[in-house]
Design a protein around this motif. Sequence first.
Motif, PDB file in Angstrom:
ATOM      1  N   ILE A 153      -1.959 -11.095  11.287  1.00 29.90           N
ATOM      2  CA  ILE A 153      -0.896 -11.300  10.219  1.00 29.90           C
ATOM      3  C   ILE A 153       0.073 -10.175   9.919  1.00 29.90           C
ATOM      4  CG2 ILE A 153      -0.999 -12.019   7.935  1.00 29.90           C
ATOM      5  CD1 ILE A 153      -3.662 -13.404   8.446  1.00 29.90           C
ATOM      6  N   LYS A 154      -0.441  -9.067   9.764  1.00 27.06           N
ATOM      7  CA  LYS A 154       0.246  -7.832   9.521  1.00 27.06           C
ATOM      8  C   LYS A 154       1.556  -7.824  10.658  1.00 27.06           C
ATOM      9  CE  LYS A 154       0.883  -4.655   6.157  1.00 27.06           C
ATOM     10  NZ  LYS A 154       1.182  -5.108   4.934  1.00 27.06           N
ATOM     11  N   ARG A 155       1.164  -7.986  11.841  1.00 26.30           N
ATOM     12  CA  ARG A 155       2.237  -7.899  13.060  1.00 26.30           C
ATOM     13  C   ARG A 155       3.386  -8.946  12.716  1.00 26.30           C
ATOM     14  NH1 ARG A 155       3.321  -6.238  18.062  1.00 26.30           N
ATOM     15  NH2 ARG A 155       4.535  -7.720  19.541  1.00 26.30           N
ATOM     16  N   PHE A 156       2.561 -10.174  12.293  1.00 27.01           N
ATOM     17  CA  PHE A 156       3.717 -11.366  12.155  1.00 27.01           C
ATOM     18  C   PHE A 156       4.538 -11.169  11.180  1.00 27.01           C
ATOM     19  CE2 PHE A 156       4.248 -15.213   9.676  1.00 27.01           C
ATOM     20  CZ  PHE A 156       4.890 -16.190  10.534  1.00 27.01           C
ATOM     21  N   ILE A 157       4.112 -10.445   9.957  1.00 26.61           N
ATOM     22  CA  ILE A 157       4.993 -10.160   8.873  1.00 26.61           C
ATOM     23  C   ILE A 157       5.971  -9.161   9.411  1.00 26.61           C
ATOM     24  CG2 ILE A 157       4.776  -9.297   6.682  1.00 26.61           C
ATOM     25  CD1 ILE A 157       1.999 -10.456   6.032  1.00 26.61           C
ATOM     26  N   ALA A 158       5.507  -8.072   9.870  1.00 27.83           N
ATOM     27  CA  ALA A 158       6.418  -6.764  10.122  1.00 27.83           C
ATOM     28  C   ALA A 158       7.638  -7.283  11.181  1.00 27.83           C
ATOM     29  CB  ALA A 158       5.432  -5.662  10.711  1.00 27.83           C
ATOM     30  N   LEU A 159       7.404  -8.131  12.197  1.00 31.81           N
ATOM     31  CA  LEU A 159       8.336  -8.546  12.925  1.00 31.81           C
ATOM     32  C   LEU A 159       9.454  -9.399  12.556  1.00 31.81           C
ATOM     33  CD1 LEU A 159       6.354  -8.963  16.115  1.00 31.81           C
ATOM     34  CD2 LEU A 159       7.936  -7.078  15.669  1.00 31.81           C
ATOM     35  N   ARG A 160       9.250 -10.062  11.126  1.00 36.14           N
ATOM     36  CA  ARG A 160       9.717 -11.034  10.372  1.00 36.14           C
ATOM     37  C   ARG A 160      10.499 -10.195   9.212  1.00 36.14           C
ATOM     38  NH1 ARG A 160       6.621 -13.240  13.713  1.00 36.14           N
ATOM     39  NH2 ARG A 160       7.117 -15.155  14.768  1.00 36.14           N
ATOM     40  N   SER A 161      10.273  -9.105   9.039  1.00 38.04           N
ATOM     41  CA  SER A 161      10.778  -8.271   7.774  1.00 38.04           C
ATOM     42  C   SER A 161      11.897  -7.433   7.912  1.00 38.04           C
ATOM     43  CB  SER A 161       9.662  -7.440   7.221  1.00 38.04           C
ATOM     44  OG  SER A 161       8.538  -8.340   6.587  1.00 38.04           O
ATOM     45  N   CYS A 162      12.886  -7.351   7.348  1.00 39.52           N
ATOM     46  CA  CYS A 162      13.782  -6.271   7.327  1.00 39.52           C
ATOM     47  C   CYS A 162      13.503  -4.960   7.232  1.00 39.52           C
ATOM     48  CB  CYS A 162      15.030  -6.403   6.417  1.00 39.52           C
ATOM     49  SG  CYS A 162      15.666  -8.134   6.540  1.00 39.52           S
ATOM     50  N   ALA A 163      12.387  -4.804   6.745  1.00 41.35           N
ATOM     51  CA  ALA A 163      11.887  -3.187   6.349  1.00 41.35           C
ATOM     52  C   ALA A 163      10.303  -3.554   6.191  1.00 41.35           C
ATOM     53  CB  ALA A 163      12.514  -2.500   5.296  1.00 41.35           C
ATOM     54  N   VAL A 164       9.502  -2.459   6.612  1.00 41.48           N
ATOM     55  CA  VAL A 164       8.085  -2.264   6.105  1.00 41.48           C
ATOM     56  C   VAL A 164       8.211  -0.766   5.472  1.00 41.48           C
ATOM     57  CG1 VAL A 164       5.776  -2.541   6.791  1.00 41.48           C
ATOM     58  CG2 VAL A 164       7.341  -3.730   7.903  1.00 41.48           C
TER      59      VAL A 164
END
Length: 392
Positions: free
Chosen positions: A132-143
């Motif tokens: 889930i964290k990977r799914f989010i990170a790849l769709r975020s402008c920044a982490v």
Amino acid sequence: MPPERILIVTDEMEVGGSQRQIVHLLAGLDRQRWQPELLFFRSPSRLVDEVRRQGIEVHQLRKRGRVDPLFLLAYAALLRRRRFALVHAFSLTAELWSTIAATIAMSPRRRPALVASVRGLYLDASHTFWRIKRFIALRSCAVVANAQACADAAAAGTGVERRRFEVVPNGILVAPPLDDSARERTERGIGRPPGRPFALFVGRLVEVKNLPCLIRALARLPREQRPWLALAGDGPMRPRLAQQVAAAGLKADVRFLGERDDAVALMQIADMLVLPSWQEGMSNAVMEAMAAGCPVVASAVGGNVELIDPERTGLLFASDDDAELALCLQRLGGHPSLRQRLAGAARERMLATHSIARMIAGTGRIYERCIRQVRPAPAGEGAARAAAKGDA
């Protein structure tokens, strides 16, 4: 130009480290540039009232169960209605539902910039968590991580390139020193016994804080060398810890204070702060203690090793090593000059590197870049850029 409307999201607003950072961020963002709002799903606290007193709009969307379609539709409707330029989520559930709600609410050209967070090491996280964290990170402008150790752990766990994780350390509010009458009132209010070193823990009474290690360490020391311990916080571990204290014969040496709103004042009267956690990100309690001039002894895990230079700005001990922790407690309790030296160096470091102003400025720069990244170029600007490239 009107300020950009942005949304800060977290699943809960109980009193905790991330929530206090959210309050600092909301209060400090430049209102001429940003119009911040807060969204949370559950567990309101006095921090929500504090945000409202700052004139910031607060939204609560109640989420019933792990998957709640009505909640998701309400979140999507909020995004459509308010047209946020950016959404910054501070927890995994907040990140996941923000990503999904933005996807179903708006076309790609109108979606807000999404900013995710890393607030811990997640050592016990499951494979599903990291997917889930990977799914989010790849769709975020920044982490945005609050410690180098957290960014490293997230990159390893998600398999996402480390350069995509940015580090903005937590900011700490430096409180003015207590006067003598305030110190006396605070000591009297918690029942501090005179003539004994005072060790303090501040935080949730939860498994990850490994408080059984601290109690075992106290039991190792003879009473004349044992500091008096106060635990400021509450949580599910309290009954078990109380049983452990009683079984070890430490009822006269340990006081459960419950949840407090004067943690910094307690740090200013304590002789040491103790944090024996199994894992930590960038601990607000450690930083607040260092800024308050309270010596810190902490487990050598996560962000603690970034904050504490052993023997210079605090003491570190190996995780779950109650014998080594007992030695640290004995040293700090018996040597006021050591406490004074560590406290002075720690306070200087916090003032230089972990101010709230630095945290807000670093976060604001990320917001600016993310908005530029997702916002469509004005009509004609793209063609002009292409023509310029062709001329080059």
